[in-house]
Design an enzyme around this catalytic site. Structure first.
Site, PDB file in Angstrom:
ATOM      1  N   ASP A 161      29.132  15.813 -18.489  1.00 41.66           N
ATOM      2  CA  ASP A 161      28.046  16.154 -19.398  1.00 41.66           C
ATOM      3  C   ASP A 161      27.328  17.454 -19.011  1.00 41.66           C
ATOM      4  O   ASP A 161      26.144  17.469 -18.751  1.00 41.66           O
ATOM      5  CB  ASP A 161      27.049  14.976 -19.394  1.00 41.66           C
ATOM      6  CG  ASP A 161      25.881  15.192 -20.345  1.00 41.66           C
ATOM      7  OD1 ASP A 161      26.072  15.850 -21.376  1.00 41.66           O
ATOM      8  OD2 ASP A 161      24.777  14.707 -20.030  1.00 41.66           O
ATOM      9  N   GLU A 409      29.647   9.522 -10.323  1.00 46.08           N
ATOM     10  CA  GLU A 409      30.034   8.641 -11.412  1.00 46.08           C
ATOM     11  C   GLU A 409      31.533   8.569 -11.641  1.00 46.08           C
ATOM     12  O   GLU A 409      32.019   8.906 -12.725  1.00 46.08           O
ATOM     13  CB  GLU A 409      29.297   9.034 -12.700  1.00 46.08           C
ATOM     14  CG  GLU A 409      27.811   8.916 -12.539  1.00 46.08           C
ATOM     15  CD  GLU A 409      27.060   8.858 -13.848  1.00 46.08           C
ATOM     16  OE1 GLU A 409      27.635   9.211 -14.882  1.00 46.08           O
ATOM     17  OE2 GLU A 409      25.891   8.437 -13.826  1.00 46.08           O
ATOM     18  N   TYR A 476      20.183   4.172 -15.935  1.00 50.82           N
ATOM     19  CA  TYR A 476      19.490   4.555 -17.172  1.00 50.82           C
ATOM     20  C   TYR A 476      18.928   3.359 -17.921  1.00 50.82           C
ATOM     21  O   TYR A 476      19.011   3.298 -19.142  1.00 50.82           O
ATOM     22  CB  TYR A 476      20.448   5.390 -18.042  1.00 50.82           C
ATOM     23  CG  TYR A 476      20.616   6.784 -17.454  1.00 50.82           C
ATOM     24  CD1 TYR A 476      19.664   7.764 -17.682  1.00 50.82           C
ATOM     25  CD2 TYR A 476      21.677   7.073 -16.622  1.00 50.82           C
ATOM     26  CE1 TYR A 476      19.780   9.019 -17.115  1.00 50.82           C
ATOM     27  CE2 TYR A 476      21.800   8.329 -16.041  1.00 50.82           C
ATOM     28  CZ  TYR A 476      20.849   9.300 -16.295  1.00 50.82           C
ATOM     29  OH  TYR A 476      20.949  10.538 -15.724  1.00 50.82           O
ATOM     30  N   GLU A 512      19.821   9.278 -10.146  1.00 47.78           N
ATOM     31  CA  GLU A 512      19.541   9.695 -11.528  1.00 47.78           C
ATOM     32  C   GLU A 512      18.760   8.606 -12.232  1.00 47.78           C
ATOM     33  O   GLU A 512      19.078   7.417 -12.085  1.00 47.78           O
ATOM     34  CB  GLU A 512      20.835   9.939 -12.329  1.00 47.78           C
ATOM     35  CG  GLU A 512      21.592  11.172 -11.928  1.00 47.78           C
ATOM     36  CD  GLU A 512      22.793  11.456 -12.826  1.00 47.78           C
ATOM     37  OE1 GLU A 512      22.799  10.965 -13.979  1.00 47.78           O
ATOM     38  OE2 GLU A 512      23.703  12.157 -12.373  1.00 47.78           O
TER      39      GLU A 512
END
Ligand code: GCB
Length: 600
Positions: A161, A409, A476, A512
């Site tokens: 990303d 990730e 998240y 994150e």
């Protein structure tokens, strides 16, 4: 790999500036003599990404040529001359005076070739570098995976990303070394009570017997001193330990640097120095013990950000004023740390971190590793190992680097919103575990002095954390899961942290967490995408963490908005999870961070 320096013996010349540039989509350049000059060039800045400099090149990732002419000073004759590229994304072929001198695969890491024999003294040399950044499943990071279909696929087809900026992203140098020279230096430091120990290993380019000295300048015993030791090279290697009584230790609060100088004596007894290299040294230790990260024996918390090298016009190109400004803004919110997500940052940036006292989690380019395509795994593993070796060789002497992160990730095969529920059985678990443990073991073998980790994805198998010294979690809750439901997000976060701690009993860093936020959008109630929502989400995470001693760091995603690929996920092709906008204006959440971090 030593950073080029200029001193009494060594020389360097920075080739940054405007180069000639031409794209070569048909790959005809080499056959048509482009290494000696481009038929239809346009100007381009080095360092810099080509995608941000010309709008027609925004989506271009195929082959392109950089050419410039350079006068090599005649005074350099007698030394070996190297051409060094700080970073070329992704693959580079280098030519000097029309002759290919080497190739390099992998962005974000430096490489150098000895070009002495291709120079004609007294004449200008033509330097050409052909670069391409094609997205391929065999590369790291990977792209154009057959599996990447569906709603969330973007353009270009990355697995990751951020925008796959291409080009010469860091300075290109010419530098010289004498015929017998220092090839490598490894510094490790230890602490005993109030005293410091600096252990230095020096490697020469030749195995001949030689003598040398070490000098360390800085505070010792309460005064400015120079501490010396002699070096005796056997098979090209010498080791010595410098004892520093009452040393001033390096930390995020007092980033004190000593200056180390290594001299190698010339053959014969005239006292002449054959080669000399100096570098800053911070005396510090880093360890993981009883669920804590210890800096110089004291618990430390890594508060800060995941970041990107990213800005208007320069793209991923080294941008020194931006670097200084970003450090200033990070300090303003009270951060003391960041992760080089998702690739090694510039050497200049690491030097600044040493000087400014930032604690760095240093990450390889292995972002979004895939394990579903068995046929490509061996090639990717080799690339990952090469990049890991190059990263540790480059950054091992920085006191600021306190941890290696070998992957960001790695992707479970069953990735998707359903798999975000914890512990869904994953068919790629075994292959991924073996791959990742090979990387962790290699990092430990290359550098036994620093902890190692993997930044794990939400829904990824927990077994992948097993060999990490510190658990790094990208989470998240409140965005990709339970978006707009901060109460549920709070409970899930708290529960997950407690479970992971109970399972592994290792310090946890949230590497994150965040929410996309359009600067200037407000809402009451605080809906997703508003500044208020981001501020509340960040506050919630910091509160949950503050109740848990085993949380050893909180790194918000992201420091600033950054260019991503075009997709329905990214308004304007930008990931908007920045605490600052891409132009570095603070959003509301910056003040929440200040409230938590700057008051300490
Ligand atoms: C992640 C990735 C990061 C993305 C972020 C996001 O987990 O590590 O590269 O930018 O999520 O915003 O989705």
């Amino acid at each position: 790999m030593l950073y080029p320096i200029q001193n009494q013996i060594r020389n360097k010349m920075d080739l940054s500036g405007i180069w000639d540039f031409q794209t070569d989509p048909e790959e005809v350049g080499e056959a048509q003599g482009w290494p000696l000059g481009l038929p239809q060039s346009r100007p381009i800045a080095v360092p810099g990404s080509w995608n941000e400099q010309y709008s027609d090149l925004f989506g271009y990732l195929d082959l392109a040529w950089y050419v410039r002419r350079v006068h090599v000073p005649p005074a350099w004759q007698g030394q070996r001359v190297f051409l060094r590229v700080g970073s070329a994304c992704y693959h580079a072929t280098v030519y000097v005076n029309g002759v290919q001198v080497g190739t390099h695969e992998g962005g974000h890491l430096p490489f150098a070739f000895d070009i002495t024999d291709h120079l004609r003294w007294g004449e200008e040399a033509v330097v050409a570098i052909a670069v391409e950044n094609r997205l391929m499943p065999t590369r790291v990071p990977s792209g154009n995976m057959p599996s990447m279909m569906g709603l969330f696929a973007g353009t270009p087809r990355t697995t990751f990303d951020f925008y796959p900026f291409a080009g010469l992203h860091r300075p290109v140098w010419l530098y010289t070394v004498p015929s017998i020279h220092i090839q490598d230096i490894t510094v490790t430091t230890h602490i005993q009570g109030t005293d410091g120990q600096v252990q230095v290993t020096v490697q020469l380019n030749r195995p001949d017997p030689a003598q040398g000295t070490l000098r360390l300048r800085g505070e010792a015993g309460g005064a400015e001193r120079e501490i010396q030791a002699s070096l005796s090279f056997v098979e090209g290697v010498a080791q010595a330990t410098l004892e520093v009584p009452q040393a001033r230790f390096w930390s995020d609060r007092d980033p004190y640097l000593y200056q180390l100088t290594v001299d190698v004596a010339a053959e014969g007894a005239d006292g002449r120095v054959a080669d000399r290299y100096s570098l800053p040294v911070g005396i510090r230790t880093i360890a993981v013990q009883d669920g804590q990260i210890l800096l110089n024996g004291q618990p430390v918390t890594l508060n800060g950000f995941g970041r990107h090298e990213d800005f208007y016009a320069s793209g991923k190109g080294l941008n020194l004023p931006l670097l200084v400004k970003d450090y200033h803004l990070m300090r303003w919110v009270g951060a003391n740390s960041y992760r080089t997500s998702h690739y090694p940052y510039s050497e200049e940036e690491m030097q600044l971190a040493d000087r400014e006292g930032f604690l760095i989690i240093d990450e390889t380019p292995a972002v979004s590793l895939q394990f579903g395509d068995a046929e490509n795994i061996p090639v990717r593993l080799q690339v990952c190992l090469q990049q890991l070796q190059e990263l540790i060789a480059r950054d091992k002497n920085h006191p600021s680097v306190v941890m290696w992160c070998v992957a960001n990730e790695p992707m479970p095969a069953r990735f998707g919103l359903a798999a975000l529920e914890q512990n869904t059985p994953d068919p790629a678990e075994g292959a991924g575990k073996e791959f990742l443990e090979t990387l962790l073991a290699r990092a430990r073998a290359l550098d036994p002095t620093r902890p190692v980790t993997i930044a794990t994805i939400m829904g990824g198998p927990r077994s992948w954390m097993e060999q990490c010294d510190v658990i790094a979690m990208n989470r998240y809750w409140g965005w990709y899961r339970y978006g707009g439901e901060l109460d549920k997000a709070r409970d899930s976060l708290a529960q997950e942290l407690d479970e992971v701690w109970t399972q592994w009993r290792r310090p946890i860093i949230l590497t994150e967490f965040g929410a996309d936020t359009l600067a200037g959008h407000h809402g009451h109630p605080p809906l997703m995408w508003t500044e208020e929502y981001q501020a509340e989400l960040i506050r919630m995470y910091l509160e949950v963490a503050a109740e848990r001693d085993f949380v050893a760091g909180m790194q918000v995603w992201n420091f600033a908005d950054f260019a991503a690929v075009q997709s329905i996920m990214r308004v304007d092709g930008v990931n908007h999870k920045g605490i600052f906008t891409r132009s570095r204006q603070p959003k509301l959440a910056a003040h929440v961070l200040r409230e938590f971090w700057a008051r300490e």
